[in-house]
Scaffold this active site. Structure first.
Site, PDB file in Angstrom:
ATOM      1  N   GLY A  95       0.803  -1.225   0.000  1.00 49.07           N
ATOM      2  CA  GLY A  95       0.000   0.000   0.000  1.00 49.07           C
ATOM      3  C   GLY A  95       0.831   1.269   0.000  1.00 49.07           C
ATOM      4  O   GLY A  95       0.336   2.335   0.363  1.00 49.07           O
ATOM      5  N   HIS A 102       9.340   6.158   4.500  1.00 49.18           N
ATOM      6  CA  HIS A 102       8.754   6.945   5.587  1.00 49.18           C
ATOM      7  C   HIS A 102       8.083   6.031   6.583  1.00 49.18           C
ATOM      8  O   HIS A 102       7.523   5.006   6.220  1.00 49.18           O
ATOM      9  CB  HIS A 102       7.750   7.976   5.059  1.00 49.18           C
ATOM     10  CG  HIS A 102       6.663   7.399   4.198  1.00 49.18           C
ATOM     11  ND1 HIS A 102       6.853   7.092   2.867  1.00 49.18           N
ATOM     12  CD2 HIS A 102       5.392   7.061   4.475  1.00 49.18           C
ATOM     13  CE1 HIS A 102       5.730   6.599   2.358  1.00 49.18           C
ATOM     14  NE2 HIS A 102       4.821   6.559   3.317  1.00 49.18           N
TER      15      HIS A 102
END
Ligand code: AMP
Ligand code: ZN
Length: 115
Positions: A95, A102
């Site tokens: 996803g 990050h």
């Protein structure tokens, strides 16, 4: 330090795109997610462009440790005292939407809009 001119988070690092920063040092930047899932939702990113967690190399070990160790410190500073969630989405099935490594760090009273 490596940067990708087409990468939105590299543009945030460069200050070309604004962000609500909560932390920065010579290696990392942390800022509020633009579409928060929780009352407090920040992203911790390395300044250097690493596309995904799958692209991490042995020399990035200390950087990853620094990212993880920053999470509890930031949550405390942002008033989160009842636990938080850390998430790193990796690749299409993970996803991942922004291809600059990050870590999502989310906290605050539930219910949350997502997660
Ligand atoms: P991911 O699916 O893990 O790649 O998540 C990317 C995250 O980046 C999403 O939660 C977005 O809301 C967030 N995001 C995208 N653009 C920005 C931006 N300019 N400033 C802050 N957060 C952003
Ligand atoms: Zn980047």
């Amino acid at each position: 330090m490596s940067a990708d001119p087409d990468c939105i988070f590299c543009k945030i690092v460069a200050g070309v795109i604004p962000s609500r920063k909560v932390f920065e040092d010579d290696q990392l930047l942390a800022f509020h997610d633009i579409h928060p899932w929780a009352p407090v939702h920040v992203l911790i990113i390395p300044r250097q462009h690493i596309a995904t967690l799958s692209d991490v190399q042995p020399q990035h070990q200390a950087l990853l440790g620094h990212m993880l160790g920053l999470a509890p410190r930031l949550m405390k500073e942002l008033g989160v005292h009842n636990g938080f969630r850390t998430v790193i989405n990796t690749g299409p099935d993970g996803g991942q939407e922004v291809y600059h490594l990050h870590m999502h760090v989310m906290g605050g009273p539930r219910p949350w809009s997502k997660g």
